[in-house]
Scaffold this motif. Structure first.
Motif, PDB file in Angstrom:
ATOM      1  N   ALA A  56      -1.261  -9.951   0.258  1.00  0.00           N
ATOM      2  CA  ALA A  56      -2.211 -10.865  -0.390  1.00  0.00           C
ATOM      3  C   ALA A  56      -3.510 -10.949   0.403  1.00  0.00           C
ATOM      4  O   ALA A  56      -4.608 -10.937  -0.182  1.00  0.00           O
ATOM      5  N   ASP A  57      -3.409 -11.016   1.732  1.00  0.00           N
ATOM      6  CA  ASP A  57      -4.613 -11.070   2.571  1.00  0.00           C
ATOM      7  C   ASP A  57      -5.441  -9.796   2.423  1.00  0.00           C
ATOM      8  O   ASP A  57      -6.667  -9.850   2.288  1.00  0.00           O
ATOM      9  N   ILE A  58      -4.760  -8.641   2.447  1.00  0.00           N
ATOM     10  CA  ILE A  58      -5.471  -7.365   2.341  1.00  0.00           C
ATOM     11  C   ILE A  58      -6.156  -7.248   0.980  1.00  0.00           C
ATOM     12  O   ILE A  58      -7.276  -6.724   0.878  1.00  0.00           O
ATOM     13  N   GLU A  59      -5.514  -7.763  -0.074  1.00  0.00           N
ATOM     14  CA  GLU A  59      -6.137  -7.734  -1.408  1.00  0.00           C
ATOM     15  C   GLU A  59      -7.403  -8.582  -1.436  1.00  0.00           C
ATOM     16  O   GLU A  59      -8.399  -8.212  -2.074  1.00  0.00           O
ATOM     17  N   ARG A  60      -7.392  -9.711  -0.721  1.00  0.00           N
ATOM     18  CA  ARG A  60      -8.601 -10.548  -0.643  1.00  0.00           C
ATOM     19  C   ARG A  60      -9.699  -9.831   0.134  1.00  0.00           C
ATOM     20  O   ARG A  60     -10.877  -9.885  -0.240  1.00  0.00           O
ATOM     21  N   SER A  66       3.113 -12.834   9.744  1.00  0.00           N
ATOM     22  CA  SER A  66       3.077 -13.139   8.310  1.00  0.00           C
ATOM     23  C   SER A  66       4.148 -12.337   7.582  1.00  0.00           C
ATOM     24  O   SER A  66       4.561 -11.266   8.043  1.00  0.00           O
ATOM     25  N   SER A  67       4.573 -12.840   6.435  1.00  0.00           N
ATOM     26  CA  SER A  67       5.528 -12.108   5.616  1.00  0.00           C
ATOM     27  C   SER A  67       4.838 -10.938   4.932  1.00  0.00           C
ATOM     28  O   SER A  67       3.597 -10.858   4.903  1.00  0.00           O
ATOM     29  N   GLU A  68       5.624 -10.019   4.377  1.00  0.00           N
ATOM     30  CA  GLU A  68       5.032  -8.869   3.690  1.00  0.00           C
ATOM     31  C   GLU A  68       4.129  -9.317   2.542  1.00  0.00           C
ATOM     32  O   GLU A  68       3.021  -8.785   2.384  1.00  0.00           O
ATOM     33  N   ASN A  69       4.569 -10.300   1.765  1.00  0.00           N
ATOM     34  CA  ASN A  69       3.755 -10.785   0.648  1.00  0.00           C
ATOM     35  C   ASN A  69       2.439 -11.383   1.127  1.00  0.00           C
ATOM     36  O   ASN A  69       1.379 -11.189   0.511  1.00  0.00           O
ATOM     37  N   GLU A  70       2.500 -12.104   2.242  1.00  0.00           N
ATOM     38  CA  GLU A  70       1.278 -12.704   2.803  1.00  0.00           C
ATOM     39  C   GLU A  70       0.319 -11.634   3.303  1.00  0.00           C
ATOM     40  O   GLU A  70      -0.908 -11.734   3.107  1.00  0.00           O
ATOM     41  N   ASN A  91       3.854  -7.128  11.741  1.00  0.00           N
ATOM     42  CA  ASN A  91       4.148  -8.546  11.530  1.00  0.00           C
ATOM     43  C   ASN A  91       5.649  -8.802  11.523  1.00  0.00           C
ATOM     44  O   ASN A  91       6.121  -9.823  12.039  1.00  0.00           O
ATOM     45  N   LYS A  92       6.394  -7.874  10.934  1.00  0.00           N
ATOM     46  CA  LYS A  92       7.853  -7.999  10.895  1.00  0.00           C
ATOM     47  C   LYS A  92       8.440  -7.999  12.307  1.00  0.00           C
ATOM     48  O   LYS A  92       9.340  -8.791  12.626  1.00  0.00           O
ATOM     49  N   VAL A  93       7.930  -7.121  13.174  1.00  0.00           N
ATOM     50  CA  VAL A  93       8.434  -7.041  14.545  1.00  0.00           C
ATOM     51  C   VAL A  93       8.042  -8.287  15.337  1.00  0.00           C
ATOM     52  O   VAL A  93       8.861  -8.847  16.082  1.00  0.00           O
ATOM     53  N   ARG A  94       6.791  -8.741  15.169  1.00  0.00           N
ATOM     54  CA  ARG A  94       6.363  -9.948  15.892  1.00  0.00           C
ATOM     55  C   ARG A  94       7.228 -11.153  15.522  1.00  0.00           C
ATOM     56  O   ARG A  94       7.550 -11.984  16.373  1.00  0.00           O
ATOM     57  N   LYS A  95       7.624 -11.242  14.269  1.00  0.00           N
ATOM     58  CA  LYS A  95       8.483 -12.354  13.838  1.00  0.00           C
ATOM     59  C   LYS A  95       9.797 -12.371  14.627  1.00  0.00           C
ATOM     60  O   LYS A  95      10.313 -13.439  14.968  1.00  0.00           O
ATOM     61  N   CYS A  96      10.331 -11.193  14.932  1.00  0.00           N
ATOM     62  CA  CYS A  96      11.599 -11.104  15.678  1.00  0.00           C
ATOM     63  C   CYS A  96      11.507 -11.791  17.033  1.00  0.00           C
ATOM     64  O   CYS A  96      12.499 -12.353  17.523  1.00  0.00           O
ATOM     65  N   TYR A  97      10.311 -11.748  17.651  1.00  0.00           N
ATOM     66  CA  TYR A  97      10.170 -12.219  19.025  1.00  0.00           C
ATOM     67  C   TYR A  97       9.521 -13.604  19.115  1.00  0.00           C
ATOM     68  O   TYR A  97       9.074 -14.008  20.184  1.00  0.00           O
ATOM     69  N   LYS A  98       9.526 -14.336  17.995  1.00  0.00           N
ATOM     70  CA  LYS A  98       9.107 -15.733  18.024  1.00  0.00           C
ATOM     71  C   LYS A  98      10.237 -16.622  18.542  1.00  0.00           C
ATOM     72  O   LYS A  98       9.994 -17.687  19.097  1.00  0.00           O
ATOM     73  N   SER A  99      11.490 -16.169  18.361  1.00  0.00           N
ATOM     74  CA  SER A  99      12.641 -16.950  18.838  1.00  0.00           C
ATOM     75  C   SER A  99      13.858 -16.055  18.935  1.00  0.00           C
ATOM     76  O   SER A  99      13.921 -14.999  18.291  1.00  0.00           O
ATOM     77  N   ASP A 100      14.849 -16.489  19.723  1.00  0.00           N
ATOM     78  CA  ASP A 100      16.080 -15.706  19.842  1.00  0.00           C
ATOM     79  C   ASP A 100      16.851 -15.691  18.523  1.00  0.00           C
ATOM     80  O   ASP A 100      17.506 -14.703  18.190  1.00  0.00           O
ATOM     81  N   ASN A 122      -5.959   3.602   2.830  1.00  0.00           N
ATOM     82  CA  ASN A 122      -5.000   4.169   3.780  1.00  0.00           C
ATOM     83  C   ASN A 122      -3.711   3.342   3.705  1.00  0.00           C
ATOM     84  O   ASN A 122      -3.576   2.314   4.366  1.00  0.00           O
ATOM     85  N   TYR A 123      -2.776   3.796   2.884  1.00  0.00           N
ATOM     86  CA  TYR A 123      -1.550   3.039   2.655  1.00  0.00           C
ATOM     87  C   TYR A 123      -0.713   2.916   3.927  1.00  0.00           C
ATOM     88  O   TYR A 123       0.028   1.937   4.095  1.00  0.00           O
ATOM     89  N   TYR A 124      -0.851   3.868   4.836  1.00  0.00           N
ATOM     90  CA  TYR A 124      -0.048   3.852   6.056  1.00  0.00           C
ATOM     91  C   TYR A 124      -0.516   2.739   7.002  1.00  0.00           C
ATOM     92  O   TYR A 124       0.300   2.146   7.721  1.00  0.00           O
ATOM     93  N   MET A 125      -1.824   2.436   6.981  1.00  0.00           N
ATOM     94  CA  MET A 125      -2.316   1.324   7.781  1.00  0.00           C
ATOM     95  C   MET A 125      -1.821  -0.012   7.211  1.00  0.00           C
ATOM     96  O   MET A 125      -1.508  -0.936   7.968  1.00  0.00           O
ATOM     97  N   ILE A 126      -1.739  -0.096   5.900  1.00  0.00           N
ATOM     98  CA  ILE A 126      -1.196  -1.307   5.272  1.00  0.00           C
ATOM     99  C   ILE A 126       0.283  -1.452   5.631  1.00  0.00           C
ATOM    100  O   ILE A 126       0.746  -2.536   6.005  1.00  0.00           O
ATOM    101  N   ASP A 127       1.036  -0.360   5.534  1.00  0.00           N
ATOM    102  CA  ASP A 127       2.459  -0.383   5.911  1.00  0.00           C
ATOM    103  C   ASP A 127       2.619  -0.758   7.373  1.00  0.00           C
ATOM    104  O   ASP A 127       3.558  -1.477   7.751  1.00  0.00           O
ATOM    105  N   ASN A 128       1.714  -0.268   8.215  1.00  0.00           N
ATOM    106  CA  ASN A 128       1.755  -0.582   9.643  1.00  0.00           C
ATOM    107  C   ASN A 128       1.542  -2.072   9.883  1.00  0.00           C
ATOM    108  O   ASN A 128       2.206  -2.679  10.732  1.00  0.00           O
ATOM    109  N   GLU A 129       0.624  -2.667   9.131  1.00  0.00           N
ATOM    110  CA  GLU A 129       0.361  -4.103   9.269  1.00  0.00           C
ATOM    111  C   GLU A 129       1.608  -4.906   8.898  1.00  0.00           C
ATOM    112  O   GLU A 129       1.970  -5.882   9.574  1.00  0.00           O
TER     113      GLU A 129
END
Length: 471
Positions: A354-358, A347-351, A412-421, A401-408
């Motif tokens: 938004a999920d964590i706020e819900r 997911s993107s950072e905004n997504e 997600n940012k790293v996983r996006k890198c490995y969806k495709s070359d 815990n802001y660091y857990m949010i930053d970690n999430e």
């Protein structure tokens, strides 16, 4: 956050442009520029947080030498007690220098408290968190890494530093008026990088070795199981050495492989042809005397997601482990072998936010419902719902815990890198620090199929069910 820029010449040490580390700063600096050395040599008391034990042992041995009686630096790691720290604080060393892991920092605090010096620690000691991105990167599986952060903001003088910092969303940085200082090399050339896009990471590495029979390989792969699988498949037991944690060492030795080390000496000779490293050696550890290292970074999305590396931080950190000789040059050759999984959830950072706020809204609603209950059993049931809710993951002692949010966000940012070359190439391109060449390799049986076969074995399904359609 306000940003300041400082220029530094290529291969120049930071001490030539910076007289001391300033307070309330987050420093971004080149790898191997002697930043922590600047603080260790400063004329003041210091507490330095390092992410892992090998880094601390490395710096301790470099500064203390063989003298174990009169320590210039007190390393606080597993096996070092609060009493040991108290003895050091009572010594006649003029400027106390303490280097500790986040998990052992409580012993430092206890030592100062036992000596009635806790306020003195906050007032008279400079606190530096080195490789600060690890606080965000590791907190998902290593919750105690954020333990020093509450103390951090109590220090009058404090700073964070890394070659690849990740700015935390913790509002206390804004409250304490932190600013960013970027120490940038002038005339920095881009690091050449070969990216091998493959459907079988082990076979691609094996083929690379065949093409370069005379090379010595430094392989970074954050999975002990994957490392052992490569050693077994290639039959390179006698030619291999693995550098990993104590726990992983035990697992390898249980499988009959005993060429394992948990520490890298600064002057490590690396006598084996294949040298494997898990992620605890991705940052901060110095490897000297290697003029032309052949660095291989392996990612296997199907074997273990934690083998993925962030192009914007971890790749640069790995390359930076190999230090330039004080009076010489170094050529780092780098190959990143990886497969890709289009089904990775990213997911993107905004997504993510938004999920964590819900999740937080649902958590607060449930909590208000709990407060209205009067019977013990009902309160117990609702409390269990709160404890098991998704949002509880982002809480520590009832606070966000802001660091857990930053970690999430980071994961997600790293996983996006490995969806495709294409995603991975874009991520490397955004860093502005690499010139890359893409190679594509395909084999009859890929990592995805092998992963399904392993899963099928667990479920007692015949492996041939999966193999027959391919054949």
């Amino acid at each position: 956050m306000r940003k300041q820029h400082i220029k530094i010449k290529k291969d120049q040490y930071v001490s030539s442009v910076l007289s001391s580390v300033q307070t309330n700063k987050i420093y971004s600096k080149p790898t191997g520029c002697g930043f922590t050395t600047l603080e260790l040599n400063s004329s003041r008391n210091s507490i330095i947080i390092e992410p892992n034990k090998p880094v601390i042992q490395n710096k301790r041995d470099k500064i203390n030498g063989r003298d174990r009686k009169k320590l210039k630096v007190r390393a606080v790691i597993e096996g070092v007690s609060t009493e040991d720290v108290m003895e050091y604080l009572n010594s006649d060393i003029k400027y106390k220098k303490i280097i500790t892991t986040p998990e052992s920092f409580y012993k430092v605090v206890s030592a100062f408290r036992n000596l009635n010096m806790l306020e003195d620690m906050y007032l008279r000691y400079f606190m530096l968190i080195d490789e600060c991105e690890r606080v965000v990167q590791d907190v998902g599986y290593r919750t105690d890494i954020i333990m020093p952060m509450d103390h951090f903001f109590n220090f009058k003088n404090k700073a964070m530093v890394s070659a690849t910092p990740i700015i935390p969303s913790d509002p206390r940085f804004i409250k304490n008026k932190f600013s960013m200082v970027e120490i940038k090399q002038v005339g920095l050339t881009k690091q050449p990088l070969t990216i091998v896009s493959t459907n079988n990471s082990i076979l691609s590495f094996s083929e690379l070795v065949k093409r370069c029979p005379e090379e010595k390989f430094f392989v970074f792969l954050n999975s002990t199981h994957s490392i052992y699988t490569i050693i077994e498949y290639m039959g390179i037991h006698k030619e291999s050495e693995v550098f990993c944690s104590e726990d992983s060492k035990g697992k390898l030795e249980e499988n009959g492989f005993d060429q394992v080390k948990c520490l890298i000496d600064t002057k490590e000779k690396f006598t084996k042809k294949f040298n494997f490293f898990t992620s605890r050696f991705n940052s901060a550890v110095d490897m000297e005397g290697i003029e032309n290292p052949f660095i291989v970074i392996i990612t296997d999305c199907f074997m273990a997601e934690h083998t993925m590396v962030d192009p914007a931080s971890e790749v640069e950190q790995i390359i930076g482990r190999f230090r330039r000789p004080e009076k010489g040059t170094i050529t780092r050759r780098v190959t990143h072998i990886t497969n890709f999984d289009a089904n990775l959830v990213a997911s993107s950072e905004n997504e993510v936010i938004a999920d964590i706020e819900r999740f937080e809204e649902l958590y607060n609603y449930t909590k208000s419902f709990l407060n209205s209950l009067t019977t013990y059993n009902a309160r117990q049931v609702v409390q269990e719902m709160l404890d098991k809710s998704v949002f509880s993951k982002y809480l520590v002692n009832g606070e966000v815990n802001y660091y857990m949010i930053d970690n999430e966000v980071f994961e997600n940012k790293v996983r996006k890198c490995y969806k495709s070359d294409l995603n991975l190439l874009e991520a490397f391109n955004e860093t502005g620090k690499f010139s890359y060449l893409l190679q594509t390799e395909n084999y009859p049986v890929g990592d995805e199929i092998e992963a399904k076969i392993r899963e099928a074995k667990k479920k007692l399904r015949p492996a041939m069910e999966l193999l027959l359609p391919i054949l």
